[in-house]
Design an enzyme around this catalytic site. Structure first.
Site, mmCIF file in Angstrom:
data_model
loop_
_atom_site.group_PDB
_atom_site.id
_atom_site.type_symbol
_atom_site.label_atom_id
_atom_site.label_comp_id
_atom_site.label_asym_id
_atom_site.label_seq_id
_atom_site.Cartn_x
_atom_site.Cartn_y
_atom_site.Cartn_z
ATOM 1 N N HIS A 1 2.022 2.007 -3.247
ATOM 2 C CA HIS A 1 1.089 2.961 -3.844
ATOM 3 C C HIS A 1 1.607 4.388 -3.794
ATOM 4 C CE1 HIS A 1 -2.592 0.063 -3.175
ATOM 5 N NE2 HIS A 1 -1.618 -0.473 -3.890
ATOM 6 N N ASP B 1 0.861 -1.189 0.000
ATOM 7 C CA ASP B 1 0.000 0.000 0.000
ATOM 8 C C ASP B 1 0.898 1.239 0.000
ATOM 9 O OD1 ASP B 1 -2.218 1.844 0.465
ATOM 10 O OD2 ASP B 1 -3.342 0.118 1.189
#
Length: 471
Positions: A290, A267
């Site tokens: 991310h 993430d």
């Protein structure tokens, strides 16, 4: 003559009596002294043995977990030993709590509380292991694994590893729309809530350096309601496919510096949430993951306030996004004074993103209110992308204002993408964003991405009156 003999006998008897009495008293005192000396010696030896640290010497300020009953075999439960060592070290100024190298300590969910004496050092040179089986975690301890709260002037450092052993938590993970509170996995249930590996709560002047944090079930390192945080030269690693395993998560935390570190996870490498200000992130390598994100902010019509964030000298490799601001529709508050500069991107899907329509479901209700965004600078964002170079999707009712683009050069990672009608939407998407740009800009269409002006007197007035007053 007889009287003289009687007198001599009496005097002799008295002399013998005095001698015996005096000797007895001296002997008694000597015995008492010897006994007291022996007892004192034994007591000192006992104290010395208790604080003896085989691998680090016998300094009374050192507290080695092995001396509190830990086995360090990676199988035995060493949680109580860690808690006991913490309590002892907490009472001594400048104490060192030692996790020695070449040992593995299995630790169940623990809370290490302060306040402690100043300058406590947590020296992690060995490995701390979380319980690998999901069923071994108590339901009351799913929020975090190692929780440190109310700690001031505290340092974690070392050559060791904090291992969340999270693989069983990630297996067959489903999206939030497919989950209620649990999901079925073979004959076991995986809780919807998953623990953060290392969490700080209401702690100040905290330094974390050199250690490695890996494979957390959820977020690796989290700060809630903290201030004065310095993170230097740490490594965070989990697989790209591990869901929601943010590297560093900041919430209601101020005065933060994150530097010279490597983060690769499933993430956000760094996630900055509401209540954060004066955060400087620099000389960081991010990927996979991310990217570096502000938000999502304003969920469920909440108020979000984020300000004075500086991100510079970053290398992004194979990440989903580069630098991103994401807000939910319907929120309130303000994001202001944000700077992204000297960002090197390589095969990043979308290097620059503002998304005020963020939604983690298939469908979210359209709402007019929004967290206002003002003063965002992008300077020297250079490298390659695989989907879009830029995506500025600002609220229709409250536009993004004072957005600046300077020396942004983003080229397709593959020649097959190309610029033109045949490729993906590589020219980018821009909606209701105001600001100015300064070349060089690649693709050149970014020069038209920002509308000139203040964002309209009406929307700008709404943003100021409603949002600035709540932050």
């Amino acid at each position: 003559m007889k009287q003289n003999k009687k007198l001599s006998a009496v005097l002799g008897f008295l002399l013998i009596f005095i001698y015996l009495t005096t000797f007895s008293a001296i002997s008694s005192e000597a015995r008492r002294h010897h006994s007291k000396k022996s007892t004192s010696h034994k007591h000192k030896k006992s104290r010395h043995d208790h604080h003896h640290v085989p691998s680090y010497g016998n300094n009374s300020g050192n507290f080695n977990i092995l001396n509190f009953g830990a086995k360090g075999d990676g199988v035995s439960d060493d949680s109580e030993a860690l808690e006991d060592a913490w309590k002892a070290a907490c009472k001594v100024e400048g104490a060192i709590l030692e996790i020695p190298s070449n040992y593995k300590f299995l630790i169940k969910p623990v809370t290490l509380k302060g306040p402690c004496m100043s300058q406590l050092l947590f020296q992690i040179d060995g490995s701390l292991l979380a319980p690998p089986k999901v069923g071994a975690w108590p339901k009351s301890s799913l929020f975090q694994w190692i929780n440190l709260k109310w700690i001031h002037n505290f340092t974690i450092q070392g050559t060791g590893t904090v291992d969340g052993q999270g693989s069983n938590w990630w297996a067959n993970s489903a999206s939030s729309t497919q989950l209620a509170f649990t999901q079925k996995l073979s004959d076991h249930k995986i809780p919807y809530m998953k623990p953060t590996a290392l969490r700080f709560y209401e702690s100040y002047n905290v330094t974390i350096r050199d250690i490695k944090i890996i494979n957390s079930p959820l977020c690796h390192l989290k700060f809630d309601n903290c201030g004065g945080v310095n993170i230097d030269n740490i490594t965070i690693i989990s697989p790209e496919t591990s869901p929601n395993t943010d590297g560093i998560h900041l919430q209601n935390t101020r005065d933060v510096e994150i530097q010279h570190s490597n983060i690769g996870c499933g993430d956000d490498c760094v996630s900055i949430q509401t209540g954060c200000s004066n955060v400087h992130i620099h000389h960081l390598t991010c990927g996979p993951g991310h990217g570096i994100s502000l938000g999502g902010l304003g969920k469920d019509k909440s108020v979000a306030c984020v300000s004075d964030i500086m991100v510079d000298n970053i290398i992004m490799q194979n990440t989903l996004y580069g630098v991103r601001i994401k807000t939910w529709q319907g929120g309130a508050g303000l994001v202001k004074n944000i700077s992204f500069s000297h960002i090197q991107v390589s095969d990043v899907k979308v290097p620059i993103m503002i998304d005020q329509y963020y939604c983690d479901k298939q469908l979210c209700k359209n709402q007019t209110d929004a967290v206002a965004i003002s003063g965002v600078k992008y300077d020297q964002i250079i490298g390659t992308f695989s989907v879009q170079p830029i995506h500025l999707a600002c609220s229709s009712s409250i536009p993004c204002i004072k957005v600046d683009l300077t020396n942004v050069q983003l080229r397709p990672a593959s020649s097959k993408l190309g610029y033109g009608s045949g490729g993906l939407q590589h020219e980018g998407l821009c909606w209701n964003s105001y600001g100015k740009s300064k070349g060089p800009l690649v693709p050149s269409s970014m020069d038209y991405c920002l509308m000139r002006g203040s964002g309209g007197s009406g929307p700008q007035k709404i943003a100021r009156s409603r949002n600035e007053n709540v932050c």
